[in-house]
Design a protein around this motif. Sequence first.
Motif, PDB file in Angstrom:
ATOM      1  N   TRP A  33      42.343  53.084  39.406  1.00  0.00           N
ATOM      2  CA  TRP A  33      42.582  52.483  38.203  1.00  0.00           C
ATOM      3  C   TRP A  33      42.890  51.241  38.451  1.00  0.00           C
ATOM      4  O   TRP A  33      43.526  50.917  39.681  1.00  0.00           O
ATOM      5  CB  TRP A  33      43.738  52.895  37.370  1.00  0.00           C
ATOM      6  N   CYS A  84      39.390  43.208  30.546  1.00  0.00           N
ATOM      7  CA  CYS A  84      38.933  44.864  30.755  1.00  0.00           C
ATOM      8  C   CYS A  84      37.553  45.251  30.645  1.00  0.00           C
ATOM      9  O   CYS A  84      37.025  46.208  31.035  1.00  0.00           O
ATOM     10  CB  CYS A  84      39.959  45.733  29.931  1.00  0.00           C
ATOM     11  N   SER A  85      37.070  44.233  29.734  1.00  0.00           N
ATOM     12  CA  SER A  85      35.511  44.328  29.516  1.00  0.00           C
ATOM     13  C   SER A  85      34.695  44.423  30.964  1.00  0.00           C
ATOM     14  O   SER A  85      33.584  45.182  30.815  1.00  0.00           O
ATOM     15  CB  SER A  85      34.856  43.419  28.557  1.00  0.00           C
ATOM     16  N   PRO A 101      35.504  48.718  32.115  1.00  0.00           N
ATOM     17  CA  PRO A 101      36.752  49.389  31.075  1.00  0.00           C
ATOM     18  C   PRO A 101      36.963  50.864  31.476  1.00  0.00           C
ATOM     19  O   PRO A 101      37.888  51.082  31.135  1.00  0.00           O
ATOM     20  CB  PRO A 101      35.638  49.262  29.705  1.00  0.00           C
ATOM     21  N   GLY A 145      44.730  48.160  31.509  1.00  0.00           N
ATOM     22  CA  GLY A 145      45.049  46.981  30.385  1.00  0.00           C
ATOM     23  C   GLY A 145      45.114  45.783  31.056  1.00  0.00           C
ATOM     24  O   GLY A 145      44.901  45.726  32.340  1.00  0.00           O
ATOM     25  N   VAL A 146      45.768  44.957  30.276  1.00  0.00           N
ATOM     26  CA  VAL A 146      45.780  43.415  30.915  1.00  0.00           C
ATOM     27  C   VAL A 146      46.769  42.756  30.121  1.00  0.00           C
ATOM     28  O   VAL A 146      46.915  42.372  28.953  1.00  0.00           O
ATOM     29  CB  VAL A 146      44.282  42.588  30.630  1.00  0.00           C
ATOM     30  N   ILE A 185      44.662  47.096  36.763  1.00  0.00           N
ATOM     31  CA  ILE A 185      44.936  46.525  35.680  1.00  0.00           C
ATOM     32  C   ILE A 185      44.399  45.139  35.907  1.00  0.00           C
ATOM     33  O   ILE A 185      44.786  44.416  37.102  1.00  0.00           O
ATOM     34  CB  ILE A 185      46.806  46.365  35.557  1.00  0.00           C
ATOM     35  N   ALA A 186      44.258  44.317  34.842  1.00  0.00           N
ATOM     36  CA  ALA A 186      43.448  42.928  35.122  1.00  0.00           C
ATOM     37  C   ALA A 186      44.602  41.849  34.685  1.00  0.00           C
ATOM     38  O   ALA A 186      45.732  42.442  34.729  1.00  0.00           O
ATOM     39  CB  ALA A 186      42.365  42.958  33.933  1.00  0.00           C
ATOM     40  N   GLY A 223      44.177  49.114  28.117  1.00  0.00           N
ATOM     41  CA  GLY A 223      42.857  49.691  28.265  1.00  0.00           C
ATOM     42  C   GLY A 223      42.320  50.935  28.123  1.00  0.00           C
ATOM     43  O   GLY A 223      43.245  51.736  27.910  1.00  0.00           O
ATOM     44  N   THR A 253      38.212  38.497  38.867  1.00  0.00           N
ATOM     45  CA  THR A 253      38.495  39.919  38.437  1.00  0.00           C
ATOM     46  C   THR A 253      37.747  40.736  39.649  1.00  0.00           C
ATOM     47  O   THR A 253      37.319  42.032  39.404  1.00  0.00           O
ATOM     48  CB  THR A 253      37.496  40.140  37.124  1.00  0.00           C
ATOM     49  N   LEU A 262      39.373  44.531  39.914  1.00  0.00           N
ATOM     50  CA  LEU A 262      38.951  45.383  38.815  1.00  0.00           C
ATOM     51  C   LEU A 262      37.339  45.776  38.818  1.00  0.00           C
ATOM     52  O   LEU A 262      37.128  47.016  38.886  1.00  0.00           O
ATOM     53  CB  LEU A 262      38.860  44.571  37.470  1.00  0.00           C
ATOM     54  N   CYS A 278      40.129  50.336  33.626  1.00  0.00           N
ATOM     55  CA  CYS A 278      41.214  49.431  33.139  1.00  0.00           C
ATOM     56  C   CYS A 278      42.352  49.979  32.589  1.00  0.00           C
ATOM     57  O   CYS A 278      41.959  50.289  31.398  1.00  0.00           O
ATOM     58  CB  CYS A 278      40.416  48.071  32.482  1.00  0.00           C
TER      59      CYS A 278
END
Length: 412
Positions: free
Chosen positions: A278, A288-289, A292, A297-298, A280-281, A346, A261, A264, A295
């Motif tokens: 921004w 995303c945690s 967050p 989204g994933v 994207i995971a 996310g 990650t 991110l 993020c």
Amino acid sequence: MARRSLVGVVASLAALALVASACSSKSGTNSPNASTPGSSSGKQLVFGMVLVGPYNDHGWSQAHYEAGKYLEQKLGAKMIYLDKVNSADRPSTKAEDVISQMIDQGAQLIFATSDDFKDAILAAAAAHPDVPMIWSSGDSAWAEGQDYQANLKNLGNYFMKMEYTQAIAGCAAALTTQTGKIGVVGPLINDETRRFVNAAYLGAKYCWTTYRKEDPAKLGFSVKWIGFWFNIPGTTLDPTQVTNDLFNSGADVVMDHLDTTEALVRTGQWSKSGKKDWAIAYDFKDACSVSPEVCLGVPYFNWGPGYLKIAQSVIDGSFKPQFIWDAPNWSNLNDTATSPAGFEPGQALSSDAAATLKQYEAGLGDGSIKLFVGPLNWQDGSVYLTDGQEATDSQIWYSPQLLQGIEGASKS
């Protein structure tokens, strides 16, 4: 293909002892139970799982590990696993020996969860022909595939059609970018990684032109490869620096295609300094945690349902060495009990973008939007698909180049 292509050195006797100890200490705690759910014989299923990275990496390896825990929960099975089986973390550990150790400890099913284990799983399957094995992401059981191994009657393949959730991720990036530039932090270069980048680009291009009504020529989409699936200091490029480079080149959305990650995390750091960017995971539903607030989204792998079917087939004696390339459950993309691939939005994704993304997702699901359809050219200008031609599975799986319109290397 060679999904995870570092080669370990030959294991010493001391390394074998380490493997045995590590497998024992990192195994499920279930004990044999005569009333094991899902077992017709009453004998507890013991399975081995070989992970290329840390079991808690918030990415590829953790997604597999969580699937193993899912099997323990659903079947009362016992998992034996070893993580970080790669030549950087365990230079004296050979994956083939890890598999043999697991079988010696009672494993009746083996999951080799990386293309880096190609040679190991092929050798192990030949050496233990009575033990069912799965090579996650390979094509050895695909009769039409380039690496078909007809002689291995105990080795199957399992993977997901992540191209579609990568396209959704690309769409989310295109709906969000303010500079019109999207960057991808890529791992190593092979058929799988090229087709995932291609899918993300196609999703981004569709949403950029269809929903935002922008000129496709004004969409910048680039990938920079680090050289492996995660950072190995001194061997790969530093993913944090690669993320910096993409932002410095004008991208304001970075897509992470690594097992880990860093992209991110770095985006979150940039955001704290006042920059509007921004990310994207990838890989793991809860990735995303990590950051967050940035993020979008994933796109994630959900190995549990597919692995459950395979494990049940071993229990009931119906296992066959199939090549399974599972499609998402379009009626409920994020149903973890049925969909092998999903996209988790996310908190940084705007409500307007989320609503538009649902339209795109629905179009992919009902077939009104075709992902790999011509006219499409490869990066060198040669024709990939003619006008209106839809790609076959083989034309998608084996992707020798990036598509025209993508900046970045197609070959190492």
